[in-house]
Write an enzyme that holds these catalytic residues in place. Structure first.
Site, PDB file in Angstrom:
ATOM      1  N   LYS A 114       0.706  -1.375  -0.124  1.00 14.46           N
ATOM      2  CA  LYS A 114       0.490   0.209  -0.147  1.00 14.46           C
ATOM      3  C   LYS A 114       1.395   1.177  -0.032  1.00 14.46           C
ATOM      4  O   LYS A 114       1.674   1.556   0.236  1.00 14.46           O
ATOM      5  CB  LYS A 114      -0.949   0.013   1.337  1.00 14.46           C
ATOM      6  CG  LYS A 114      -1.637  -1.192   1.729  1.00 14.46           C
ATOM      7  CD  LYS A 114      -2.953  -1.049   3.114  1.00 14.46           C
ATOM      8  CE  LYS A 114      -3.961  -2.254   3.173  1.00 14.46           C
ATOM      9  NZ  LYS A 114      -4.786  -2.028   2.001  1.00 14.46           N
ATOM     10  N   ARG A 167     -10.201 -11.305   2.415  1.00 15.36           N
ATOM     11  CA  ARG A 167     -10.539 -12.860   1.817  1.00 15.36           C
ATOM     12  C   ARG A 167     -10.108 -13.888   1.423  1.00 15.36           C
ATOM     13  O   ARG A 167     -11.052 -15.563   1.939  1.00 15.36           O
ATOM     14  CB  ARG A 167     -11.388 -12.184   0.521  1.00 15.36           C
ATOM     15  CG  ARG A 167     -10.352 -11.975  -1.046  1.00 15.36           C
ATOM     16  CD  ARG A 167     -10.765 -11.258  -2.001  1.00 15.36           C
ATOM     17  NE  ARG A 167     -10.923 -10.112  -1.485  1.00 15.36           N
ATOM     18  CZ  ARG A 167     -11.740  -9.526  -2.553  1.00 15.36           C
ATOM     19  NH1 ARG A 167     -11.849  -9.242  -4.167  1.00 15.36           N
ATOM     20  NH2 ARG A 167     -11.544  -7.575  -2.131  1.00 15.36           N
TER      21      ARG A 167
END
Length: 467
Positions: free
Chosen positions: A247, A321
């Site tokens: 990120k 996920r």
């Protein structure tokens, strides 16, 4: 904040007495009736402060508008009291009393609103924030509702404290230690070897880039006669750097909140031990960090989840996920009736709904509707997002059963369709994407201070105890 029930609130020597003002109805205070200005419209949450100059036991009387009495709800009371408590803090009040001129059972929501507004995370400050120390309510309020509100307040406070902690404190190991220390809850923690033995290849891959070992946490509350079995899964990314798809620095500043759902699940389990519903509840957390260490999983890797399905890693920053996939498989093997996963899962959900509402998806419309309606009463907004095959088609892979991401469009729904692959058909399932609601950077609404909001705690506790 100490809660005290007294026979006559007006006799309590306190800093502020909060009283109600409804449209077309006078207050119970002669001072308020005398000095309340004509332009006071009784709007919900409208406030007027009167200095008593020693004429009463309270130093100040704070009049809070509550609109029409016939429209009074828990949400109106909670939010109005929150605003009033914020004003009390400005007045440097330590002791606050509440007395509303209504037959409505206001004690519980008033206490919850006060607790939310009184919260500050100042553990690491040398100068602590101002707090209300004592909170008084009339003894004729519904004591059971007040006690329940106190449990919910404590759960929210616990969740917010834990998810506001820096990642150096709230490690997977620390979460496991806290879970194992819960009274009335049976907790089992799996280490890396056991996680691998169970075939949780997706979850384990995410953890490999960090020196912090993963901890799979399974908490269980068992009543004598269970009417239903529910599993609640909380995303437990104790820090998310994005992995090798790292990120930008600014996006990592609040990534300690990526375990906020896990904190909420632990808080919910603490509440179960106190409220003792006739529901068997499982709390599940696949805790780990997503870091770009030497052993980190890579774009293009093929992972195998617990149910045998294979996943091509398209982006290592779509890690939540992957951990939830194995957690869902584990939950379904417990033969529960319903599974709810809570996760700060997608920026796409935040783009779609902002910070006002949590996205909800699932495989059973009635189950989804029940959670949405429970949230309305508890004061948390949910908005159903579509789960159409087009979103699943985005994740087709030429070399595996699926990829872990799709296109840049419809990301929240695509993530929901990904998770659905790991839920068995015989289990009702709901996915709560709290990416926009779990953490606020600036003071907002009744939460007042920035940071964790304990998203999902109020709704899920209420949903479970009312089964």
């Amino acid at each position: 904040m100490e809660i005290k029930l007294v026979e006559n609130v007006k006799e309590v020597p306190c800093d502020v007495l909060i009283i109600s003002k409804f449209k077309d109805k006078e207050t119970t205070s002669d001072l308020a009736n005398k000095f309340l200005p004509e332009d006071f419209e009784c709007k919900k949450g409208e406030i007027f402060v009167i200095h008593t100059h020693g004429e009463q036991n309270a130093k100040y009387i704070l009049v809070v508008g509550l609109g029409d009495e016939k429209d009074l709800t828990n949400n109106v009371i909670r939010e109005s009291v929150s605003k009033a408590i914020k004003k009390c803090a400005c007045l440097k009040a330590k002791k606050v009393a509440v007395e509303f001129n209504t037959d409505y059972n206001y004690g519980g929501p008033a206490l919850l609103g006060a607790s939310i507004a009184n919260y500050h995370f100042d553990k690491y400050k040398t100068k602590k924030d101002h707090r209300i120390n004592e909170f008084y309510l009339p003894s004729d309020v519904d004591v059971e509702l007040v006690e329940r509100a106190e449990v919910v307040s404590e759960a929210m406070r616990f969740s917010r404290n834990l998810s506001n902690e820096p990642a150096a404190f709230a490690t997977p190991t620390k979460l496991a230690e806290i879970a194992q220390g819960l009274e009335g809850i049976e907790t089992e923690v799996f280490n890396s070897a056991k996680i691998q033995e169970l075939g949780m290849g997706a979850y384990l891959a995410v953890a490999k880039g960090s020196v912090e070992p993963p901890k799979f946490i399974h908490m269980k509350y068992t009543p004598k006669h269970a009417k239903k079995k529910i599993a609640i899964i909380g995303k437990g990314l104790c820090f998310d750097s994005g992995g090798l798809d790292i990120k930008p620095p600014s996006s990592m500043l609040t990534m300690r909140d990526d375990m906020s759902a896990a904190a909420s699940v632990i808080a919910i389990m603490r509440a179960m031990a106190k409220l003792k519903p006739d529901v068997e509840v499982h709390g599940i957390i696949a805790a780990c960090e997503n870091m770009p260490g030497a052993g980190a999983y890579k774009p293009g890797d093929i992972l195998t989840a617990m149910n045998g399905k294979t996943i091509e890693v398209d982006n290592t920053d779509a890690e939540g996920r992957l951990t939830l996939a194995d957690a869902l498989c584990f939950a379904c093997k417990l033969k529960v009736d319903e599974v709810v996963d809570i996760a700060t899962l997608t920026g796409a959900c935040m783009v779609a709904l902002g910070t006002a509402a949590t996205g909800i998806m699932g495989n059973d419309e009635k189950f989804i509707h029940d959670i949405i309606e429970t949230g309305k009463i508890a004061g948390e907004k949910y908005w159903e997002l579509p789960m159409w095959q087009e979103y699943r088609d985005q994740m087709d892979s030429e070399i595996a059963d699926m990829k872990n991401t799709g296109t840049r469009y419809g990301g929240a729904s695509a993530a929901g369709m990904f998770l659905k692959e790991f839920v068995t058909d015989d289990v009702k399932w709901a996915h709560l994407d709290v990416a926009g609601t779990a953490f606020i950077e600036k003071p907002q609404k009744e939460f007042l201070c920035g940071g964790s909001t304990a998203a999902g705690v109020r709704t899920m506790i209420k949903y479970i105890i009312e089964q």
